[in-house]
Motif scaffolding. Structure first.
Motif, PDB file in Angstrom:
ATOM      1  N   LEU A  58       0.831  -1.206   0.000  1.00  0.00           N
ATOM      2  CA  LEU A  58       0.000   0.000   0.000  1.00  0.00           C
ATOM      3  C   LEU A  58       0.865   1.255   0.000  1.00  0.00           C
ATOM      4  O   LEU A  58       0.621   2.202  -0.761  1.00  0.00           O
ATOM      5  CB  LEU A  58      -0.916   0.001   1.226  1.00  0.00           C
ATOM      6  N   ASP A  59       1.891   1.252   0.851  1.00  0.00           N
ATOM      7  CA  ASP A  59       2.793   2.406   0.918  1.00  0.00           C
ATOM      8  C   ASP A  59       3.556   2.589  -0.389  1.00  0.00           C
ATOM      9  O   ASP A  59       3.752   3.717  -0.858  1.00  0.00           O
ATOM     10  CB  ASP A  59       3.786   2.235   2.071  1.00  0.00           C
ATOM     11  N   LEU A  60       3.997   1.478  -0.979  1.00  0.00           N
ATOM     12  CA  LEU A  60       4.736   1.558  -2.241  1.00  0.00           C
ATOM     13  C   LEU A  60       3.871   2.171  -3.341  1.00  0.00           C
ATOM     14  O   LEU A  60       4.308   3.083  -4.051  1.00  0.00           O
ATOM     15  CB  LEU A  60       5.207   0.165  -2.651  1.00  0.00           C
ATOM     16  N   LEU A  61       2.655   1.682  -3.478  1.00  0.00           N
ATOM     17  CA  LEU A  61       1.769   2.192  -4.526  1.00  0.00           C
ATOM     18  C   LEU A  61       1.406   3.655  -4.278  1.00  0.00           C
ATOM     19  O   LEU A  61       1.311   4.453  -5.224  1.00  0.00           O
ATOM     20  CB  LEU A  61       0.509   1.334  -4.604  1.00  0.00           C
ATOM     21  N   THR A  62       1.227   4.023  -3.029  1.00  0.00           N
ATOM     22  CA  THR A  62       0.894   5.415  -2.717  1.00  0.00           C
ATOM     23  C   THR A  62       2.086   6.331  -2.972  1.00  0.00           C
ATOM     24  O   THR A  62       1.930   7.452  -3.467  1.00  0.00           O
ATOM     25  CB  THR A  62       0.436   5.531  -1.250  1.00  0.00           C
ATOM     26  N   LEU A  63       3.288   5.863  -2.644  1.00  0.00           N
ATOM     27  CA  LEU A  63       4.494   6.627  -2.958  1.00  0.00           C
ATOM     28  C   LEU A  63       4.618   6.840  -4.463  1.00  0.00           C
ATOM     29  O   LEU A  63       4.910   7.961  -4.925  1.00  0.00           O
ATOM     30  CB  LEU A  63       5.724   5.897  -2.433  1.00  0.00           C
ATOM     31  N   LEU A  64       4.400   5.783  -5.231  1.00  0.00           N
ATOM     32  CA  LEU A  64       4.458   5.912  -6.688  1.00  0.00           C
ATOM     33  C   LEU A  64       3.420   6.913  -7.184  1.00  0.00           C
ATOM     34  O   LEU A  64       3.699   7.729  -8.065  1.00  0.00           O
ATOM     35  CB  LEU A  64       4.249   4.546  -7.343  1.00  0.00           C
ATOM     36  N   TYR A  65       2.230   6.840  -6.608  1.00  0.00           N
ATOM     37  CA  TYR A  65       1.190   7.798  -6.996  1.00  0.00           C
ATOM     38  C   TYR A  65       1.650   9.233  -6.748  1.00  0.00           C
ATOM     39  O   TYR A  65       1.471  10.115  -7.599  1.00  0.00           O
ATOM     40  CB  TYR A  65      -0.096   7.527  -6.208  1.00  0.00           C
ATOM     41  N   GLU A  66       2.242   9.473  -5.587  1.00  0.00           N
ATOM     42  CA  GLU A  66       2.681  10.834  -5.264  1.00  0.00           C
ATOM     43  C   GLU A  66       3.784  11.307  -6.215  1.00  0.00           C
ATOM     44  O   GLU A  66       3.799  12.479  -6.630  1.00  0.00           O
ATOM     45  CB  GLU A  66       3.159  10.902  -3.817  1.00  0.00           C
ATOM     46  N   LEU A  67       4.694  10.404  -6.561  1.00  0.00           N
ATOM     47  CA  LEU A  67       5.744  10.767  -7.511  1.00  0.00           C
ATOM     48  C   LEU A  67       5.164  11.064  -8.891  1.00  0.00           C
ATOM     49  O   LEU A  67       5.554  12.029  -9.547  1.00  0.00           O
ATOM     50  CB  LEU A  67       6.776   9.639  -7.599  1.00  0.00           C
ATOM     51  N   PHE A  68       4.224  10.226  -9.324  1.00  0.00           N
ATOM     52  CA  PHE A  68       3.572  10.459 -10.616  1.00  0.00           C
ATOM     53  C   PHE A  68       2.812  11.786 -10.609  1.00  0.00           C
ATOM     54  O   PHE A  68       2.900  12.577 -11.547  1.00  0.00           O
ATOM     55  CB  PHE A  68       2.592   9.318 -10.933  1.00  0.00           C
ATOM     56  N   ASP A  69       2.053  11.999  -9.549  1.00  0.00           N
ATOM     57  CA  ASP A  69       1.199  13.186  -9.483  1.00  0.00           C
ATOM     58  C   ASP A  69       2.036  14.462  -9.439  1.00  0.00           C
ATOM     59  O   ASP A  69       1.726  15.450 -10.116  1.00  0.00           O
ATOM     60  CB  ASP A  69       0.311  13.099  -8.239  1.00  0.00           C
ATOM     61  N   LYS A  70       3.112  14.419  -8.663  1.00  0.00           N
ATOM     62  CA  LYS A  70       3.974  15.597  -8.548  1.00  0.00           C
ATOM     63  C   LYS A  70       4.663  15.894  -9.874  1.00  0.00           C
ATOM     64  O   LYS A  70       4.751  17.063 -10.297  1.00  0.00           O
ATOM     65  CB  LYS A  70       5.019  15.375  -7.457  1.00  0.00           C
ATOM     66  N   SER A  71       5.144  14.861 -10.553  1.00  0.00           N
ATOM     67  CA  SER A  71       5.839  15.068 -11.821  1.00  0.00           C
ATOM     68  C   SER A  71       4.881  15.525 -12.916  1.00  0.00           C
ATOM     69  O   SER A  71       5.255  16.292 -13.811  1.00  0.00           O
ATOM     70  CB  SER A  71       6.558  13.783 -12.250  1.00  0.00           C
ATOM     71  N   ARG A  72       3.623  15.089 -12.849  1.00  0.00           N
ATOM     72  CA  ARG A  72       2.646  15.508 -13.852  1.00  0.00           C
ATOM     73  C   ARG A  72       2.235  16.970 -13.643  1.00  0.00           C
ATOM     74  O   ARG A  72       2.082  17.732 -14.606  1.00  0.00           O
ATOM     75  CB  ARG A  72       1.407  14.611 -13.790  1.00  0.00           C
ATOM     76  N   LYS A  73       2.110  17.386 -12.401  1.00  0.00           N
ATOM     77  CA  LYS A  73       1.650  18.742 -12.110  1.00  0.00           C
ATOM     78  C   LYS A  73       2.762  19.779 -12.211  1.00  0.00           C
ATOM     79  O   LYS A  73       2.546  20.893 -12.712  1.00  0.00           O
ATOM     80  CB  LYS A  73       1.031  18.798 -10.715  1.00  0.00           C
TER      81      LYS A  73
END
Length: 283
Positions: A76-91
């Motif tokens: 869960l933590d791994l997937l959420t970390l990936l989400y945050e990295l994706f979201d930050k890089s997209r924005k």
């Protein structure tokens, strides 16, 4: 914990059945047979493996006892970390995560996930491929090939301890036979003695065979399987990261990209879609 419980069940079943069949436990106590079997097994283990592998086997046995850290919560933590990295890089652009992946120990984003920080190999795996993505010079299929090569190499490394223990499990019945043969040699030497003494020597020889087979199939063999399961659990984390990154590079939104990763996990540790969504929102 299951290692200890399983070992108790094996001993209770074998020795309990023996005692209930009117066997005497004292007859099974043959210390010199133990020295021959386990001493030879230890020597073969030292000959066959490097010092690094020997240390890793010790660490793996400890992990089997206390339990793997690759739990549902870690995924869960791994997937959420990936989400945050994706979201930050997209924005904010892919370069916005450069400081995070270059210095993960100093990153507020990474420090939100101590379970990932406690797995430096996995954390560095994530950081390395986000650096490559940030460089923008590699096609998706080339990146996939590179990730696959690293995962294969890591899997081979993780399987070494289990393979080393499995080799000892395969050899223990043979060492039991060695102990039995030596016991028969002693018996033959005492042929002129009283029948009771000959019976004791034959019993000791048979106990050697018994110990070798029981240790192989009741303890060491299952231990090697448990160590291999630890390797599989860690490899799943790398495959989850791989699929998420490739999906993001393919143009998927962060929430959909981590869904690609979630689908690679075993059902026993895979969070549900809603569970992952709630975890992302909570973070």
């Amino acid at each position: 914990m299951l290692l200890l419980i399983g070992s108790i069940v094996v001993l209770a079943s074998v020795l309990g059945g023996y005692v209930l069949s009117h066997g005497e436990l004292a007859a099974l106590w043959q210390p010199f047979e133990l020295v021959i079997i386990f001493g030879a097994a230890l020597g073969a283990f030292l000959i066959a493996n490097s010092f690094k592998t020997i240390k890793t086997v010790g660490a793996s046995i400890k992990t089997v006892i206390v339990g793997s850290r690759f739990t549902r919560q870690l995924y869960l933590d791994l997937l959420t970390l990936l989400y945050e990295l994706f979201d930050k890089s997209r924005k904010a652009g892919i370069m916005s995560i450069e400081a995070d992946v270059d210095e993960p120990n100093e990153s507020d984003l990474f420090n939100k996930y101590p379970s990932i920080q406690s797995q430096p190999k996995l954390r560095d795996f994530v950081c390395d491929y986000f650096r490559i993505v940030a460089s923008g010079n590699m096609a998706a299929h080339e990146l996939e090939g590179l990730i696959d090569m690293e995962i294969t190499a890591r899997q081979h490394e993780l399987e070494k301890p289990g393979d080393a223990v499995h080799a000892i499990a395969d050899g223990l019945p043979g060492f039991g036979i060695v102990a039995a043969v030596l016991g028969i040699v002693i018996t033959m030497k005492s042929l002129g003695g009283p029948p009771a003494e000959l019976g004791l020597h034959v019993a000791a020889a048979l106990v050697g065979t018994f110990i070798g087979i029981l240790a192989a199939y009741g303890f060491v063999g299952p231990l090697s399987s448990a160590i291999h399961h630890l390797a599989d659990a860690e490899i799943k984390a790398y495959e989850c990261t791989k699929m998420s990154i490739l999906a993001f590079l393919g143009g998927q939104a962060p929430q959909i990209a981590i869904e690609f990763g979630r689908k690679t996990l075993d059902s026993s540790v895979r969070p549900s879609f809603q569970e992952l969504n709630d975890h992302v929102k909570a973070r």
